[in-house]
Scaffold this motif. Sequence first.
Motif: not given
Lengths: 563, 369
Positions: B281-305
């Motif tokens: 239910g959470v969509r990543l918007l383009d950095r340049t897009a207007a609106g949306g919610i701003g946040g900072i990525v705290e942690y990334v987990e890579f699980v293959g696919p």
Amino acid sequence: MRAEPVAIERTRAWGRPAGPTLDPLRVLEVLTGAFLIAFLIVPIGAIVVDSAALIARGGLWEFPDFVGYLVRLTRNSLVVASIVTVICVAVSLPLAVLVGRVLPAQRLLPVALTLPLLAPPFVYAFATIILFGRVGVITQLLAPLGIRMPEIYGLPGIVVTHVLHLIPLSYLTIAAGLRTVPKAIEECAISLGSTPMQVLVRIVLPYVSSYVYMASLLVFLASFGDVGAPLLVGGQYLVLPTEAFTRFTSFIADRRVPVLLSSWIVAISVVILVVVRALMRRTAIVHTFGVETYTYAQPSWRVVGAVFCWGIAAVLFVPYLVIFVSSLATVWGPDLLPKGYTLNHYQALWRSVEPLRNSLLVSGLATPIAVMLAVVIGRMMRDGGRLGAALDYVTLLPFVVSGVVVGIGLVRVYSPLDTLSPVVPLITGPALLVVAMVSRRVSYPMRVLAAAYTRIDRSLEESSLSLGASPATTFWRITLPQLAPAIVAALIITFIQIIKELGATLIVYRPGWVTLPVQIYAYALEGNLGRAGAVSMVLLAIVAAGTAAAGLLGRRTRGEVAS
Amino acid sequence: MTKIRLAELSRAFGPVWAVRGVSLEVREGEFFSLLGPSGCGKTTTLRMVAGLERPTAGHIYFGDDDVTHTPPQHRNVGLVFQSYAVFPTMSVADNVAYGLRIRRVPGAEIRRRVAQMLEIVGLGALGARMPGQLSGGQLQRVALARALAIQPRVLLLDEPLSNLDAKLRVEVRAEIRRLQRELEITTLYVTHDQEEALSMSDRIGVMHAGRLDQVGVPDEIYRRPATRFVARFVGEGTLLDGVLVRDGARARVAVGGFEVPVGEVSAPRAGAVWVCIRPEGVRLLDRTAAGGIGGIVEYVEFVGPSLRADVRVPGLPRLLRLAGSSVDLAGRVRTGDAVRLAVDPAGVAVGPAEAPEAEPVAAGGGARA
Ligand SMILES: Nc1ncnc2c1ncn2[C@@H]1O[C@H](COP(=O)(O)OP(=O)(O)OP(=O)(O)O)[C@@H](O)[C@H]1O
Ligand SMILES: [Mg+2]
């Protein structure tokens, strides 16, 4: 908020399938219960009830100075058992640490140290006489040096005999405890900067304290209840079990006295058992078995350890040597060595094989009964909740009280049946001997089987039930096959324990039913040490064969589990 | 084919209620999973159905028969344990034949059925082996064959895959499901693994502290959790507490200074609610897009696919989880990046706030230590 389940209706007890079904397991349980009540609870209970009634009637005053007599006996018994316990634990604690932690590579050492358990204590008693008696070997060796041995008959004789005989018991118990301490614990302590000695005292000792209590309990009760050694080397030093025995078997004495003494022994043994068990429960640590153990590699420890351990092993072996030599000696004493050697003692045995036959017969009958009871009781203990816990204590009772007391209880309750008919003496004679052996030793197979039951995965039995098998079929086809190795081990262990039993036998046996231990005792008492030695060698041979079989079997079953 | 019905089933161990008032129906031929965390009472429930545990209260029906008081050997259930419980003293074939021998099935018929069962579970050649010579996966198949050989009315499985390695688990899982469909046998399956339950079951019952929180098809359990506990236990996401605000047809949940749009809201009126934002239910918007919610990525987990990221959003007490294909998101989210997100009401579940979650409750009413 979720609602409470409305008005919880209690469910009825398990419905049984219609029709009268006789569950064979129930039948076995009832029979076992009946045996325990008839031959264990009633006899010991009868002694206690008799005594209580006597005291309540004020009957104690009929025996002048009985209280003083009782106090003296109690003090003597407690003194012997306490000294023996302290010495045994003091010796076996370092022994167990050295064998297990410093010299684990010396595989023969544990075997050598447990040898004395083969022989019954009274066999050790007459070795004590040959060594330390008035013309004993060691007494004579020391005499030229100006050292005069104290009189051996009395407290010293009993203590020496018991210590020699019981060190292995406490050693084995503590060694079992040490094997449960995982290597990582000691390694951590060492890496935190402790010296090896500090680790042993601060970490290892508290860890195994419940085993040390257990060892103390076993040694104390064995020494407290023993009748053979005090009879042979006790001299004028009277203790509770021997007095109960001599007064019960002498014709002139009042039978109420030994009954009083017996119930007093029961009381003291039970109090000690309860106290020590409480101590053990408070200090018990949940153990993981089969852990790897740590080794202390200090060279100085190894040297000291080897000298100490092999020294003890040698001392423990001397009595065997003495018994063996005496069985081949014409006359031994007053010189240092026997005057000559002969096979006469063994040839004499050949002429009267009754004791051997009786021993084999009684043990051969009593052993399977005891093991069968243990199989049923073990199952009840596992499944039986509070009843199981009660059974645990009930079957421990005849183990902790002196064999003499078990014997007195049985004879007190069942010998009045003698007068009933000519058939009954057969029952109260040899049959009662068998019953006495079962009652006295049933706790040995029980320990073995209780442990075996805990190793069985319950879901195996549950699977069998869900596949449609009745509880009895499940027991027969699933449980029993898995118990088989434990049952064989229990048979051997129980046989060894029964064939060595003296205390209860001395009270219960009838003329014509002399067993090997009784015969050894009789020969030793009349000073015929050659004959006593020869009979002892026969007994030892049987026990050693059994022990070897158990050892082999143990190795094989362990191997199966491991693979 | 037999349906199983539990009516207000309860079991207490001393003062502790392991199972309290569980009522449910497993339909004929259905694969029903009991899902819940450790200690919630799944095994106890299953053991009562098998007859190995006696209910303190309530009833169990197989079809129309009340079997509450029927001992296990007369229930005709197939039972498979986590520990396999293959009889170690018997060969594989004897294990499978055990229930048939008990039923006094003729020898020739036994041989035929055993061979057939071993064939079905793929152990055709191993009948003569002893259990000690089999792998865990093979042992589990023996247990299954043994349970099915008696043609039980119902099949009960208690975490049968827990002792298998991850790959084998997926394999045996599919196999159990295939067998169950073929034999059309009513099956009660106990697991604490949500993936297992979601992927295998016709329907799932989620248990929590001895009670049944929700029963439904997997999709329903996942998308419309009935309680805060179910929302948290099944699937991932960010669980928040807030206040529902209605604004005509649209509804939002106010969490701190932040508003989460929610879709068709069935249960709650305006008021205190919990809300669960699923990663999808959470969509990543383009950095340049207007609106949306701003946040900072705290942690990334890579699980293959796929790739997961936890994003800190000012004003939200918890991190917001974002997930997507690793091809899509590669390079777009890195630890420390500032991102803009949009929340899709379709990926948000909401429900009325409850009293604080109860742990297994002692019969006296106090919490267990
Ligand atoms: N024989 C028993 N005696 C006492 N308490 C028990 C017994 N069996 C289960 N319990 C308790 O009942 C509760 C439910 O146990 P149960 O085994 O049903 O849980 P579970 O959901 O199967 O958990 P897991 O996923 O760990 O297997 C637990 O709190 C447990 O401690
Ligand atoms: Mg469970």
